[in-house]
Design a protein around this motif. Structure first.
Motif, PDB file in Angstrom:
ATOM      1  N   ASP A 164     -21.276  50.050 -39.450  1.00 43.16           N
ATOM      2  CA  ASP A 164     -22.615  49.109 -38.806  1.00 43.16           C
ATOM      3  C   ASP A 164     -23.431  49.637 -37.505  1.00 43.16           C
ATOM      4  O   ASP A 164     -23.991  50.892 -38.363  1.00 43.16           O
ATOM      5  CB  ASP A 164     -20.785  48.687 -36.864  1.00 43.16           C
ATOM      6  N   HIS A 194     -24.376  49.304 -32.221  1.00 48.64           N
ATOM      7  CA  HIS A 194     -23.072  49.437 -32.073  1.00 48.64           C
ATOM      8  C   HIS A 194     -22.050  50.765 -31.984  1.00 48.64           C
ATOM      9  O   HIS A 194     -21.192  50.337 -31.906  1.00 48.64           O
ATOM     10  CB  HIS A 194     -23.448  48.446 -32.951  1.00 48.64           C
ATOM     11  N   TYR A 240     -13.864  48.948 -31.343  1.00 44.48           N
ATOM     12  CA  TYR A 240     -13.349  47.659 -31.961  1.00 44.48           C
ATOM     13  C   TYR A 240     -12.079  47.024 -32.475  1.00 44.48           C
ATOM     14  O   TYR A 240     -11.382  46.756 -33.370  1.00 44.48           O
ATOM     15  CB  TYR A 240     -13.898  47.394 -34.016  1.00 44.48           C
ATOM     16  N   THR A 255     -14.446  41.655 -34.816  1.00 46.30           N
ATOM     17  CA  THR A 255     -15.784  41.585 -35.123  1.00 46.30           C
ATOM     18  C   THR A 255     -16.705  40.455 -36.083  1.00 46.30           C
ATOM     19  O   THR A 255     -15.996  40.515 -36.839  1.00 46.30           O
ATOM     20  CB  THR A 255     -16.962  42.686 -34.799  1.00 46.30           C
ATOM     21  N   THR A 273     -27.195  53.209 -39.364  1.00 46.44           N
ATOM     22  CA  THR A 273     -25.859  52.613 -39.779  1.00 46.44           C
ATOM     23  C   THR A 273     -25.462  54.045 -39.420  1.00 46.44           C
ATOM     24  O   THR A 273     -25.727  55.217 -38.896  1.00 46.44           O
ATOM     25  CB  THR A 273     -26.112  52.546 -41.391  1.00 46.44           C
TER      26      THR A 273
END
Length: 75
Positions: free
Chosen positions: A33, A37, A42, A53, A65
Motif C-alpha cells: 500500500d 495508509h 486490513y 480492501t 510504499t
C-alpha cells in the motif's frame, strides 16, 4: 515468470513469518500500500487470505510504499 506463476519477491525483514533464505518472501499473497495508509488494518492474519480492501492508489516512488503482509515470527 522465472518462478512459475509466482513472482520472486525479495525482502530483508528477517523477523517476518514469511521471510525465507536468501531474502526470498514465502507468502502466497503480498499486500503493498502507499504510506498514506501505513496504519490501516486490513484484518489479515495470513498472507494467503484475502485482504479487506479494493481501493487503488498511486505512488511516485518505491519509498512511498509499505508492505502490509509483514507478520512477526512467533517466539
Amino acid at each position: 515468470m522465472p518462478n512459475g506463476e509466482k513472482p520472486i519477491v525479495k525482502c530483508s525483514v528477517s523477523n517476518c513469518t514469511y521471510w525465507g533464505e536468501k531474502n526470498l518472501c514465502q507468502a502466497d499473497l503480498i499486500m503493498i500500500d502507499i504510506d498514506k495508509h501505513a496504519n490501516q488494518s486490513y484484518n489479515a492474519e495470513f498472507a494467503g487470505e484475502s485482504f479487506d480492501t479494493e481501493h487503488q492508489d498511486t505512488a511516485a516512488s518505491s519509498s512511498a510504499t509499505c508492505c502490509h503482509t509483514f507478520k512477526p515470527k512467533s517466539s
